[in-house]
Design an enzyme around this catalytic site. Structure first.
Site, PDB file in Angstrom:
ATOM      1  N   ASN A   9       0.864  -1.185   0.000  1.00 60.60           N
ATOM      2  CA  ASN A   9       0.000   0.000   0.000  1.00 60.60           C
ATOM      3  C   ASN A   9       0.900   1.233   0.000  1.00 60.60           C
ATOM      4  OD1 ASN A   9      -1.825   2.038   0.487  1.00 60.60           O
ATOM      5  ND2 ASN A   9      -2.345   1.377   2.570  1.00 60.60           N
ATOM      6  N   LYS A  11       0.170   4.271  -0.383  1.00 60.04           N
ATOM      7  CA  LYS A  11      -0.463   5.490   0.165  1.00 60.04           C
ATOM      8  C   LYS A  11      -0.194   6.687  -0.748  1.00 60.04           C
ATOM      9  CE  LYS A  11      -0.345   3.376   4.680  1.00 60.04           C
ATOM     10  NZ  LYS A  11      -0.317   3.510   6.130  1.00 60.04           N
ATOM     11  N   HIS A  95      -9.840   1.369   4.515  1.00 57.84           N
ATOM     12  CA  HIS A  95      -8.573   1.514   5.243  1.00 57.84           C
ATOM     13  C   HIS A  95      -8.799   2.469   6.414  1.00 57.84           C
ATOM     14  CE1 HIS A  95      -4.488   2.715   6.210  1.00 57.84           C
ATOM     15  NE2 HIS A  95      -4.093   1.598   5.612  1.00 57.84           N
ATOM     16  N   GLY A 173       1.822   2.438  10.807  1.00 62.99           N
ATOM     17  CA  GLY A 173       2.763   3.546  10.681  1.00 62.99           C
ATOM     18  C   GLY A 173       3.397   3.979  11.989  1.00 62.99           C
ATOM     19  N   SER A 212       2.800  -2.002  10.473  1.00 63.26           N
ATOM     20  CA  SER A 212       4.242  -2.064  10.717  1.00 63.26           C
ATOM     21  C   SER A 212       4.838  -3.449  10.449  1.00 63.26           C
ATOM     22  CB  SER A 212       4.585  -1.579  12.133  1.00 63.26           C
ATOM     23  OG  SER A 212       4.147  -0.241  12.300  1.00 63.26           O
TER      24      SER A 212
HETATM   25  P1  PGA Z   1       2.409   0.407   7.754  1.00 70.64           P
HETATM   26  O1  PGA Z   1       0.995   0.620   7.019  1.00 70.64           O
HETATM   27  O2  PGA Z   1       2.981  -0.889   7.232  1.00 70.64           O
HETATM   28  O3  PGA Z   1       3.218   1.601   7.352  1.00 70.64           O
HETATM   29  O4  PGA Z   1       2.121   0.345   9.200  1.00 70.64           O
HETATM   30  C1  PGA Z   1       0.115  -0.459   6.793  1.00 70.64           C
HETATM   31  C2  PGA Z   1      -1.151   0.045   6.165  1.00 70.64           C
HETATM   32  O5  PGA Z   1      -1.611   1.145   6.509  1.00 70.64           O
HETATM   33  O6  PGA Z   1      -1.739  -0.626   5.300  1.00 70.64           O
END
Ligand code: PGA
Length: 262
Positions: A9, A11, A95, A173, A212
Protein backbone atom coordinates in the site's frame (compact mmCIF):
# COMPACT_ATOMS: atom_id res chain seq x y z
CA UNK A 1 -4.70 -24.22 0.61
CA UNK A 2 -4.78 -20.41 0.70
CA UNK A 3 -2.21 -18.74 -1.54
CA UNK A 4 -0.31 -16.07 0.40
CA UNK A 5 -0.84 -12.49 -0.76
CA UNK A 6 1.67 -9.72 -0.13
CA UNK A 7 0.29 -6.28 -0.95
CA UNK A 8 2.17 -2.97 -0.96
CA UNK A 9 0.00 0.00 0.00
CA UNK A 10 1.99 2.95 -1.30
CA UNK A 11 -0.46 5.49 0.16
CA UNK A 12 0.17 9.06 -1.05
CA UNK A 13 3.78 8.45 -2.05
CA UNK A 14 5.77 8.46 -5.26
CA UNK A 15 6.77 10.45 -8.30
CA UNK A 16 6.78 8.99 -11.80
CA UNK A 17 10.46 8.16 -11.52
CA UNK A 18 10.10 6.64 -8.04
CA UNK A 19 7.21 4.46 -9.20
CA UNK A 20 9.28 3.28 -12.16
CA UNK A 21 12.29 2.44 -9.98
CA UNK A 22 10.16 0.66 -7.39
CA UNK A 23 8.30 -1.46 -9.91
CA UNK A 24 11.47 -2.37 -11.74
CA UNK A 25 13.12 -3.33 -8.46
CA UNK A 26 10.20 -5.51 -7.42
CA UNK A 27 9.96 -7.12 -10.85
CA UNK A 28 13.64 -8.01 -10.84
CA UNK A 29 13.43 -9.78 -7.50
CA UNK A 30 10.00 -11.32 -7.87
CA UNK A 31 11.02 -14.17 -10.17
CA UNK A 32 10.56 -17.43 -8.41
CA UNK A 33 7.75 -16.24 -6.16
CA UNK A 34 5.12 -18.13 -8.13
CA UNK A 35 3.66 -19.64 -4.98
CA UNK A 36 2.51 -16.28 -3.68
CA UNK A 37 0.46 -13.42 -5.08
CA UNK A 38 2.16 -10.03 -5.15
CA UNK A 39 0.14 -6.83 -5.43
CA UNK A 40 1.06 -3.16 -5.58
CA UNK A 41 -1.34 -0.33 -4.78
CA UNK A 42 -0.05 3.01 -6.14
CA UNK A 43 -1.95 6.32 -6.13
CA UNK A 44 -4.69 6.83 -8.72
CA UNK A 45 -2.46 9.03 -10.86
CA UNK A 46 0.22 6.35 -11.10
CA UNK A 47 -2.04 3.41 -11.92
CA UNK A 48 -1.90 3.62 -15.71
CA UNK A 49 1.88 4.01 -15.75
CA UNK A 50 2.24 1.20 -13.21
CA UNK A 51 0.12 -1.08 -15.39
CA UNK A 52 2.41 -0.42 -18.35
CA UNK A 53 5.53 -0.99 -16.25
CA UNK A 54 4.19 -4.23 -14.76
CA UNK A 55 3.72 -5.40 -18.33
CA UNK A 56 3.63 -9.19 -18.56
CA UNK A 57 4.81 -9.79 -14.98
CA UNK A 58 2.61 -11.74 -12.56
CA UNK A 59 2.56 -8.80 -10.13
CA UNK A 60 -0.96 -7.51 -9.77
CA UNK A 61 -2.27 -3.97 -9.57
CA UNK A 62 -4.77 -2.41 -7.22
CA UNK A 63 -6.18 0.96 -6.18
CA UNK A 64 -6.45 2.41 -2.70
CA UNK A 65 -10.04 3.61 -2.90
CA UNK A 66 -13.07 4.04 -5.16
CA UNK A 67 -16.35 5.85 -5.11
CA UNK A 68 -19.58 3.84 -5.39
CA UNK A 69 -21.41 4.09 -8.67
CA UNK A 70 -20.29 3.83 -12.25
CA UNK A 71 -20.08 7.48 -13.33
CA UNK A 72 -21.72 10.82 -12.62
CA UNK A 73 -21.35 14.27 -11.14
CA UNK A 74 -18.92 13.41 -8.33
CA UNK A 75 -16.06 15.83 -8.87
CA UNK A 76 -12.70 14.42 -7.88
CA UNK A 77 -13.87 10.83 -7.44
CA UNK A 78 -12.98 7.62 -9.30
CA UNK A 79 -15.42 4.77 -9.99
CA UNK A 80 -14.82 1.02 -9.88
CA UNK A 81 -15.37 0.41 -13.62
CA UNK A 82 -12.66 3.01 -14.36
CA UNK A 83 -10.22 1.07 -12.20
CA UNK A 84 -11.16 -2.23 -13.83
CA UNK A 85 -10.75 -0.59 -17.25
CA UNK A 86 -7.19 0.44 -16.30
CA UNK A 87 -6.36 -3.15 -15.44
CA UNK A 88 -6.72 -3.11 -11.65
CA UNK A 89 -7.39 -6.44 -9.98
CA UNK A 90 -7.92 -5.28 -6.40
CA UNK A 91 -9.06 -2.24 -4.44
CA UNK A 92 -8.63 -1.34 -0.78
CA UNK A 93 -11.89 -0.66 1.01
CA UNK A 94 -12.22 0.92 4.44
CA UNK A 95 -8.57 1.51 5.24
CA UNK A 96 -8.36 3.06 8.70
CA UNK A 97 -6.95 6.28 7.24
CA UNK A 98 -10.11 6.56 5.13
CA UNK A 99 -12.32 5.74 8.12
CA UNK A 100 -10.59 8.28 10.35
CA UNK A 101 -9.24 11.12 8.21
CA UNK A 102 -12.04 11.07 5.63
CA UNK A 103 -14.88 10.07 7.98
CA UNK A 104 -15.97 7.04 5.98
CA UNK A 105 -18.71 5.34 7.96
CA UNK A 106 -19.90 1.74 7.91
CA UNK A 107 -22.63 2.43 5.32
CA UNK A 108 -20.27 4.15 2.88
CA UNK A 109 -17.66 1.41 3.27
CA UNK A 110 -20.29 -1.26 2.62
CA UNK A 111 -21.43 0.63 -0.50
CA UNK A 112 -17.84 0.84 -1.71
CA UNK A 113 -17.34 -2.89 -1.13
CA UNK A 114 -20.47 -3.64 -3.18
CA UNK A 115 -19.34 -1.28 -5.93
CA UNK A 116 -15.99 -3.07 -6.11
CA UNK A 117 -17.67 -6.45 -6.53
CA UNK A 118 -20.03 -5.06 -9.17
CA UNK A 119 -17.05 -3.68 -11.10
CA UNK A 120 -15.33 -7.06 -11.05
CA UNK A 121 -12.63 -5.89 -8.64
CA UNK A 122 -11.52 -7.86 -5.59
CA UNK A 123 -12.07 -5.75 -2.48
CA UNK A 124 -9.55 -5.88 0.36
CA UNK A 125 -11.72 -4.95 3.32
CA UNK A 126 -9.58 -3.38 6.06
CA UNK A 127 -10.72 -3.74 9.65
CA UNK A 128 -9.11 -2.99 12.97
CA UNK A 129 -9.48 -1.49 16.41
CA UNK A 130 -7.90 1.61 17.92
CA UNK A 131 -5.64 1.40 20.95
CA UNK A 132 -8.40 2.76 23.13
CA UNK A 133 -10.87 0.16 21.87
CA UNK A 134 -8.35 -2.63 22.51
CA UNK A 135 -7.67 -1.39 26.02
CA UNK A 136 -11.40 -1.35 26.72
CA UNK A 137 -11.82 -4.93 25.53
CA UNK A 138 -13.80 -3.84 22.46
CA UNK A 139 -11.65 -5.43 19.74
CA UNK A 140 -14.05 -8.24 18.88
CA UNK A 141 -17.11 -5.98 18.92
CA UNK A 142 -15.47 -3.43 16.60
CA UNK A 143 -14.20 -6.00 14.12
CA UNK A 144 -17.50 -7.86 14.13
CA UNK A 145 -19.40 -4.62 13.40
CA UNK A 146 -17.01 -3.68 10.60
CA UNK A 147 -17.49 -7.06 8.91
CA UNK A 148 -21.19 -7.66 9.65
CA UNK A 149 -22.19 -4.31 8.16
CA UNK A 150 -20.57 -5.32 4.88
CA UNK A 151 -22.11 -8.81 4.93
CA UNK A 152 -25.56 -7.25 5.47
CA UNK A 153 -25.14 -4.91 2.51
CA UNK A 154 -23.26 -7.10 0.03
CA UNK A 155 -24.17 -10.64 1.09
CA UNK A 156 -21.82 -13.37 2.24
CA UNK A 157 -21.27 -14.75 -1.30
CA UNK A 158 -19.47 -11.51 -2.23
CA UNK A 159 -16.72 -12.55 0.19
CA UNK A 160 -15.66 -15.30 -2.23
CA UNK A 161 -14.03 -12.49 -4.26
CA UNK A 162 -12.76 -10.60 -1.23
CA UNK A 163 -9.74 -10.43 1.03
CA UNK A 164 -9.82 -9.12 4.60
CA UNK A 165 -6.93 -7.18 6.11
CA UNK A 166 -6.72 -7.01 9.88
CA UNK A 167 -4.89 -3.79 10.65
CA UNK A 168 -4.87 -2.73 14.29
CA UNK A 169 -5.01 1.06 14.01
CA UNK A 170 -2.42 1.44 16.80
CA UNK A 171 0.10 -0.53 14.72
CA UNK A 172 -0.25 1.39 11.43
CA UNK A 173 2.76 3.55 10.68
CA UNK A 174 3.75 3.57 14.35
CA UNK A 175 6.49 0.95 14.35
CA UNK A 176 4.40 -0.97 16.90
CA UNK A 177 3.35 -4.39 15.67
CA UNK A 178 0.80 -6.77 17.07
CA UNK A 179 2.58 -9.84 18.40
CA UNK A 180 2.02 -12.92 16.24
CA UNK A 181 -0.24 -14.28 19.01
CA UNK A 182 -2.31 -11.07 19.24
CA UNK A 183 -2.74 -11.01 15.47
CA UNK A 184 -3.53 -14.73 15.24
CA UNK A 185 -6.23 -14.38 17.89
CA UNK A 186 -8.08 -11.76 15.83
CA UNK A 187 -7.50 -13.57 12.51
CA UNK A 188 -8.94 -16.77 13.98
CA UNK A 189 -11.92 -14.80 15.25
CA UNK A 190 -12.54 -13.28 11.80
CA UNK A 191 -12.35 -16.70 10.14
CA UNK A 192 -14.74 -18.15 12.68
CA UNK A 193 -17.17 -15.26 12.16
CA UNK A 194 -17.33 -16.01 8.44
CA UNK A 195 -17.34 -19.79 8.94
CA UNK A 196 -20.45 -19.53 11.07
CA UNK A 197 -22.26 -18.12 8.05
CA UNK A 198 -20.52 -20.10 5.32
CA UNK A 199 -17.98 -22.79 6.18
CA UNK A 200 -16.38 -22.80 2.76
CA UNK A 201 -15.86 -19.03 2.66
CA UNK A 202 -14.43 -19.10 6.18
CA UNK A 203 -11.94 -21.75 5.13
CA UNK A 204 -10.84 -20.16 1.86
CA UNK A 205 -10.85 -16.41 2.49
CA UNK A 206 -7.43 -14.81 2.79
CA UNK A 207 -6.87 -12.69 5.87
CA UNK A 208 -3.86 -10.38 5.73
CA UNK A 209 -2.12 -8.71 8.64
CA UNK A 210 -1.17 -5.04 8.35
CA UNK A 211 0.49 -2.63 10.74
CA UNK A 212 4.24 -2.06 10.72
CA UNK A 213 4.95 -5.39 9.05
CA UNK A 214 8.57 -5.42 7.89
CA UNK A 215 11.35 -7.80 6.92
CA UNK A 216 12.31 -8.32 10.58
CA UNK A 217 8.89 -9.40 11.86
CA UNK A 218 7.22 -10.84 8.74
CA UNK A 219 8.28 -14.47 9.21
CA UNK A 220 6.89 -14.83 12.70
CA UNK A 221 3.58 -13.18 11.76
CA UNK A 222 3.23 -15.13 8.51
CA UNK A 223 3.94 -18.40 10.29
CA UNK A 224 0.65 -18.13 12.19
CA UNK A 225 -2.12 -20.47 11.07
CA UNK A 226 -4.66 -17.83 10.05
CA UNK A 227 -2.35 -15.13 8.68
CA UNK A 228 -2.36 -15.47 4.90
CA UNK A 229 -0.23 -12.52 3.91
CA UNK A 230 0.43 -8.89 4.62
CA UNK A 231 -0.72 -5.39 3.73
CA UNK A 232 2.46 -3.40 3.91
CA UNK A 233 2.73 0.38 4.06
CA UNK A 234 6.11 1.91 4.88
CA UNK A 235 8.21 -1.18 4.11
CA UNK A 236 6.62 -1.53 0.66
CA UNK A 237 8.27 1.67 -0.57
CA UNK A 238 11.66 -0.02 -0.70
CA UNK A 239 11.93 -2.88 -3.22
CA UNK A 240 14.49 -4.85 -1.17
CA UNK A 241 12.41 -4.69 2.03
CA UNK A 242 9.23 -5.59 0.18
CA UNK A 243 10.90 -8.55 -1.50
CA UNK A 244 12.17 -9.83 1.85
CA UNK A 245 8.59 -9.86 3.09
CA UNK A 246 7.55 -11.70 -0.08
CA UNK A 247 10.27 -14.26 0.59
CA UNK A 248 9.04 -14.71 4.14
CA UNK A 249 5.59 -15.54 2.74
CA UNK A 250 6.89 -18.39 0.59
CA UNK A 251 5.78 -21.81 1.81
CA UNK A 252 8.24 -23.21 4.36
CA UNK A 253 9.72 -25.88 2.11
CA UNK A 254 11.03 -23.16 -0.16
CA UNK A 255 13.85 -21.95 2.03
CA UNK A 256 16.03 -21.72 -1.07
CA UNK A 257 13.88 -18.86 -2.30
CA UNK A 258 14.21 -17.14 1.04
CA UNK A 259 17.98 -17.32 0.85
CA UNK A 260 17.83 -15.57 -2.53
CA UNK A 261 16.74 -12.23 -1.21
CA UNK A 262 18.18 -12.33 2.31
P1 PGA B 1 2.41 0.41 7.75
O1 PGA B 1 1.00 0.62 7.02
O2 PGA B 1 2.98 -0.89 7.23
O3 PGA B 1 3.22 1.60 7.35
O4 PGA B 1 2.12 0.35 9.20
C1 PGA B 1 0.12 -0.46 6.79
C2 PGA B 1 -1.15 0.04 6.16
O5 PGA B 1 -1.61 1.14 6.51
O6 PGA B 1 -1.74 -0.63 5.30
Amino acid sequence: MRKPLIAGNWKMHGSKSQVKALIEGIKQGADGFAEIDILVLPTFVHLAEAKTLLDASAIMLGAQNLYPGTQGAFTGEVAGPMLADLGCDYVLIGHSERRTLFHEDLALIAAKFKAAIEAGLKPILCVGETRDQREHGETVRVISEQIQSVIEAAGIEAFRQAVIAYEPVWAIGTGLTATPEQAQEVHAYIRQLLSQINVDIGKTIRILYGGSMKAENASSLLAMADIDGGLIGGASLDAASFLKICAAAMPMDNSVQKAKVN
